[in-house]
Motif scaffolding. Structure first.
Motif, mmCIF file in Angstrom:
data_model
loop_
_atom_site.group_PDB
_atom_site.id
_atom_site.type_symbol
_atom_site.label_atom_id
_atom_site.label_comp_id
_atom_site.label_asym_id
_atom_site.label_seq_id
_atom_site.Cartn_x
_atom_site.Cartn_y
_atom_site.Cartn_z
ATOM 1 N N THR A 161 0.840 -1.246 0.001
ATOM 2 C CA THR A 161 0.110 -0.036 0.096
ATOM 3 C C THR A 161 0.932 1.413 -0.055
ATOM 4 O O THR A 161 2.080 1.256 0.007
ATOM 5 C CB THR A 161 -0.803 0.216 1.324
ATOM 6 O OG1 THR A 161 0.209 -0.115 2.373
ATOM 7 C CG2 THR A 161 -1.876 -1.130 1.335
ATOM 8 N N TRP A 162 0.287 2.456 -0.073
ATOM 9 C CA TRP A 162 0.922 3.575 -0.045
ATOM 10 C C TRP A 162 1.658 3.726 1.155
ATOM 11 O O TRP A 162 2.881 4.284 1.393
ATOM 12 C CB TRP A 162 -0.044 4.868 -0.336
ATOM 13 C CG TRP A 162 -0.327 5.021 -1.532
ATOM 14 C CD1 TRP A 162 -1.551 4.940 -2.287
ATOM 15 C CD2 TRP A 162 0.622 5.616 -2.599
ATOM 16 N NE1 TRP A 162 -1.053 5.189 -3.623
ATOM 17 C CE2 TRP A 162 0.074 5.602 -3.906
ATOM 18 C CE3 TRP A 162 2.041 6.034 -2.679
ATOM 19 C CZ2 TRP A 162 0.531 6.082 -4.852
ATOM 20 C CZ3 TRP A 162 2.537 6.406 -3.778
ATOM 21 C CH2 TRP A 162 2.012 6.590 -4.889
ATOM 22 N N ARG A 163 1.074 3.310 2.073
ATOM 23 C CA ARG A 163 1.725 3.205 3.656
ATOM 24 C C ARG A 163 3.297 2.696 3.682
ATOM 25 O O ARG A 163 4.137 3.140 4.022
ATOM 26 C CB ARG A 163 0.994 2.727 4.709
ATOM 27 C CG ARG A 163 0.794 3.984 5.837
ATOM 28 C CD ARG A 163 0.077 3.231 7.083
ATOM 29 N NE ARG A 163 1.278 2.942 7.722
ATOM 30 C CZ ARG A 163 1.026 2.357 9.317
ATOM 31 N NH1 ARG A 163 -0.070 2.374 9.679
ATOM 32 N NH2 ARG A 163 2.024 2.155 9.777
ATOM 33 N N ASP A 164 3.157 1.469 3.151
ATOM 34 C CA ASP A 164 4.533 0.653 3.102
ATOM 35 C C ASP A 164 5.389 1.408 2.140
ATOM 36 O O ASP A 164 6.760 1.413 2.495
ATOM 37 C CB ASP A 164 4.042 -0.667 2.089
ATOM 38 C CG ASP A 164 3.276 -1.646 3.116
ATOM 39 O OD1 ASP A 164 3.251 -1.591 4.441
ATOM 40 O OD2 ASP A 164 2.524 -2.427 2.590
ATOM 41 N N LYS A 165 4.794 2.039 1.206
ATOM 42 C CA LYS A 165 5.871 2.639 0.175
ATOM 43 C C LYS A 165 6.276 4.172 0.739
ATOM 44 O O LYS A 165 7.573 4.327 0.651
ATOM 45 C CB LYS A 165 5.046 2.965 -1.130
ATOM 46 C CG LYS A 165 4.984 1.855 -1.964
ATOM 47 C CD LYS A 165 4.196 2.052 -3.552
ATOM 48 C CE LYS A 165 3.973 1.087 -4.119
ATOM 49 N NZ LYS A 165 3.153 0.928 -5.243
ATOM 50 N N ILE A 166 5.545 4.721 1.450
ATOM 51 C CA ILE A 166 6.100 5.905 2.278
ATOM 52 C C ILE A 166 7.174 5.431 3.130
ATOM 53 O O ILE A 166 8.169 5.883 3.261
ATOM 54 C CB ILE A 166 5.184 6.571 2.845
ATOM 55 C CG1 ILE A 166 4.120 7.385 1.722
ATOM 56 C CG2 ILE A 166 5.379 7.633 3.693
ATOM 57 C CD1 ILE A 166 2.780 7.834 2.057
ATOM 58 N N GLU A 167 6.927 4.367 3.953
ATOM 59 C CA GLU A 167 7.849 3.845 4.860
ATOM 60 C C GLU A 167 9.199 3.686 4.341
ATOM 61 O O GLU A 167 10.224 3.968 4.734
ATOM 62 C CB GLU A 167 7.526 2.737 5.696
ATOM 63 C CG GLU A 167 6.652 2.951 6.907
ATOM 64 C CD GLU A 167 5.942 1.777 7.574
ATOM 65 O OE1 GLU A 167 6.448 0.568 7.409
ATOM 66 O OE2 GLU A 167 4.885 1.922 8.408
ATOM 67 N N MET A 168 9.072 3.004 3.267
ATOM 68 C CA MET A 168 10.570 2.680 2.589
ATOM 69 C C MET A 168 11.060 3.816 2.015
ATOM 70 O O MET A 168 12.318 3.990 2.192
ATOM 71 C CB MET A 168 9.921 1.720 1.472
ATOM 72 C CG MET A 168 11.323 1.387 0.385
ATOM 73 S SD MET A 168 11.335 -0.456 -0.101
ATOM 74 C CE MET A 168 12.842 -0.241 -1.121
ATOM 75 N N GLY A 169 10.137 4.836 1.240
ATOM 76 C CA GLY A 169 10.747 6.136 0.860
ATOM 77 C C GLY A 169 11.528 6.899 2.046
ATOM 78 O O GLY A 169 12.573 7.478 1.834
ATOM 79 N N VAL A 170 11.118 6.887 3.356
ATOM 80 C CA VAL A 170 11.506 7.592 4.305
ATOM 81 C C VAL A 170 13.093 6.857 4.653
ATOM 82 O O VAL A 170 14.042 7.486 4.924
ATOM 83 C CB VAL A 170 10.611 7.317 5.526
ATOM 84 C CG1 VAL A 170 11.430 7.947 6.726
ATOM 85 C CG2 VAL A 170 9.714 8.239 5.582
ATOM 86 N N GLN A 171 13.054 5.581 4.486
ATOM 87 C CA GLN A 171 14.315 4.882 4.882
ATOM 88 C C GLN A 171 15.269 5.338 3.795
ATOM 89 O O GLN A 171 16.412 5.550 3.936
ATOM 90 C CB GLN A 171 14.124 3.134 4.874
ATOM 91 C CG GLN A 171 13.316 2.544 5.885
ATOM 92 C CD GLN A 171 14.037 2.710 7.222
ATOM 93 O OE1 GLN A 171 15.371 3.293 7.378
ATOM 94 N NE2 GLN A 171 13.587 2.171 8.299
#
Ligand SMILES: *[C@@H]1O[C@H](CO)[C@@H](O)[C@H](O)[C@H]1NC(C)=O
Length: 528
Positions: free
Chosen positions: A93-103
């Motif tokens: 989901t977008w949440r997973d992608k944002i978490e990854m983006g932050v990393q």
């Protein structure tokens, strides 16, 4: 006469066997980047050169060579534990992608300084910097900033090696244009034909990328080098303009064609080679079906076993309906529910499989190296891009007609079987794969030979000053001829303005309406 010949051969042998001293730095980056510098290292040591290789992964196959001195910086190997489930992060989901983006952003901002401090602080590298002598420095462009001062330090020419296409910003540094109008950003889904909106996006994202991975860090890494190694080091930007060559892992058969500065040499796909015989059990499996076989692999970074169970079932059920055999790259625990035509193997001899005469199709994530191998061996592709450069790579492959694409979120048993059947039975895919493969193989010299030639060229001539573009020291507005247009515009605008004012003056003078005499008299009276 014979004696002269023998002498010439002997002298040539001496010259070759003497060899040069080359420093190759690949202290950061993923395992897939090895596909550029490992084949090149092997070839160079095979030709009698001495290579000191600084890496973040142990490269056993070259480290054992007498002419290789490997300095392993294990602590710089990519720590994948910060992405516990890369599969979910990339397809979720977008949440997973944002978490990854932050990393990823966190890595982007902290890595250059960390890599520099680790590299310059290593005692073996300090000894090298104090006592080493090199004729040439080469480095792999992932966190490459750390490597910028080595060439200057050893008074040796520098060759940068990109694991992908030419990075944004590099063409401008060498005096050329970036061509944002048709060169799509590596990590985008654009093509070389962009609408106005896409060009806006392409310009912005390329600029931002260059700002965050390059401009943002160049001064801090420079000051780390000055503090830890040599306080006299000139600004990195000056060093960077003097790179002798840049090797890119590109070729028009799988990257979009573009104009390149003269120092850029395309050596894309240099790791591709003819297939070697398979291990007996694998050979027995793949050649036992009249219908041939299909390869399913998604590279080394993302784990197949992290796929949701439902999706795994879709693959299993779709594969079970195929008459072909399937070789599945699978590192997870052994599954008992695989159909008889599917073989799960933890490690694939991918090129030997793709080059096998019974290979019918390649199911892949669309990593650059995998697509290069598919092109080299002329195998049709079904691509499941996760992101990064894979979307762009698969987009290009689809445009060339040898690939079809399926998004991860679209995957079901039905969509899979339909896409695989299409790749297998629509002859257009096979035809395009053969056409593009023929074109890739039809070069003046194989890419590895080209890379070796240019490496030794730089060694023989101690750099490539003759390739420097005259524009290298011009300001951006001068390169874009803004000053010239301005002067030209003066030539046009001044006469135009003159004409305009003259005409206005004359017209207004003539056309000023004369008031009838009666009115005029009244006006005069009033004033009095
Ligand atoms: C770069 O090359 C030019 C021309 O060869 C030379 O004058 C200059 O000193 C070099 N700069 C650095 C930082 O090596």
């Amino acid at each position: 006469m014979k004696l002269v010949f023998v002498l010439v051969v002997f002298v040539t042998w001496l010259a070759v066997s003497e060899g040069s001293w080359i420093l190759i730095v690949a202290a950061h980056g993923t395992k897939s980047h090895q596909n550029v510098y490992v084949p090149l290292t092997k070839e160079l040591v095979g030709r009698g050169h001495h290579v000191t290789l600084i890496t973040n992964y142990d490269i056993g196959e070259v480290a054992q060579h007498d002419n290789v001195n490997q300095i392993l910086l294990e602590q710089l190997a990519l720590d994948t534990s910060i992405f516990p489930n890369m599969f979910k992060a990339l397809t979720g989901t977008w949440r997973d992608k944002i978490e990854m983006g932050v990393q990823v952003a966190r890595m982007m901002f902290t890595f250059p300084a960390m890599v520099a401090e680790t590299t310059y602080g290593d005692s073996r590298i300090q000894t090298l910097l104090a006592k080493g002598k090199f004729d040439l420095v080469m480095f792999s462009e992932a966190c490459g900033l750390t490597c910028y001062p080595f060439g200057w330090h050893f008074k040796a020419p520098t060759i940068a090696m990109s694991p992908n296409v030419l990075f944004p910003g590099r063409a401008a540094l060498l005096g050329d244009e970036e061509h944002y109008s048709y060169v799509p950003f590596i990590l985008s889904s654009y093509t070389d034909k962009m609408s106005l909106n896409q060009r806006l996006g392409n310009y912005l994202i390329s600029k931002l990328f260059n700002t965050f991975v390059h401009d943002w860090h160049i001064d801090s890494v420079h000051s780390i080098f000055k503090k830890m190694v040599d306080p006299d080091c000139p600004p990195f930007i000056e060093i960077e303009k003097n790179f002798s060559l840049v090797f890119t892992n590109s070729h028009p058969s799988f990257s979009y064609p573009r104009t390149l500065p003269p120092q850029v040499i395309e050596v894309g796909g240099l790791h591709c080679r003819p297939a070697r015989p398979l291990p007996d059990d694998l050979e027995a499996f793949v050649s036992s079906s009249e219908a041939g076989f299909v390869v399913f692999a998604i590279g080394s970074a993302i784990k197949m076993e992290d796929m949701p169970e439902e999706m795994i079932q879709s693959f299993i059920k779709a594969f079970a309906r195929l008459p072909q055999r399937v070789v599945w790259q699978w590192k997870g625990k052994v599954r008992s529910d695989l159909p008889a035509n599917v073989l799960a193997v933890p490690w694939l001899p991918q090129q030997d499989l793709l080059g096998h005469k019974h290979c019918r199709a390649f199911l892949t994530h669309g990593g650059l190296n995998s697509l290069q191998e598919a092109v080299y061996h002329g195998v049709p592709v079904l691509g499941f891009p996760f992101g990064t450069d894979q979307t762009l790579n698969v987009g290009r492959a689809v445009k060339e007609g040898y690939a079809a694409k399926l998004e991860w979120k679209e995957i079901t048993q039905e969509t899979l079987i339909k896409s695989i059947q299409e790749i297998l039975h629509d002859s257009k895919y096979k035809k395009s794969a053969k056409r593009i493969s023929g074109m890739f193989r039809d070069q003046i010299q194989p890419p590895l030979e080209r890379a070796v030639f240019w490496t030794e060229f730089v060694l023989r001539h101690k750099g490539t000053d003759h390739l420097r573009l005259g524009s290298i020291d011009l300001a951006p507005y001068q390169r874009a001829l803004v000053d010239v247009y301005f002067v030209f515009s003066l030539f046009f605008i001044i006469p135009l303005l003159l004409v305009f004012f003259c005409v206005r003056k004359c017209c207004c003078a003539n056309k000023r309406p004369a008031a009838p005499p009666a009115v005029r008299n009244e006006q005069i009276k009033k004033r009095q």
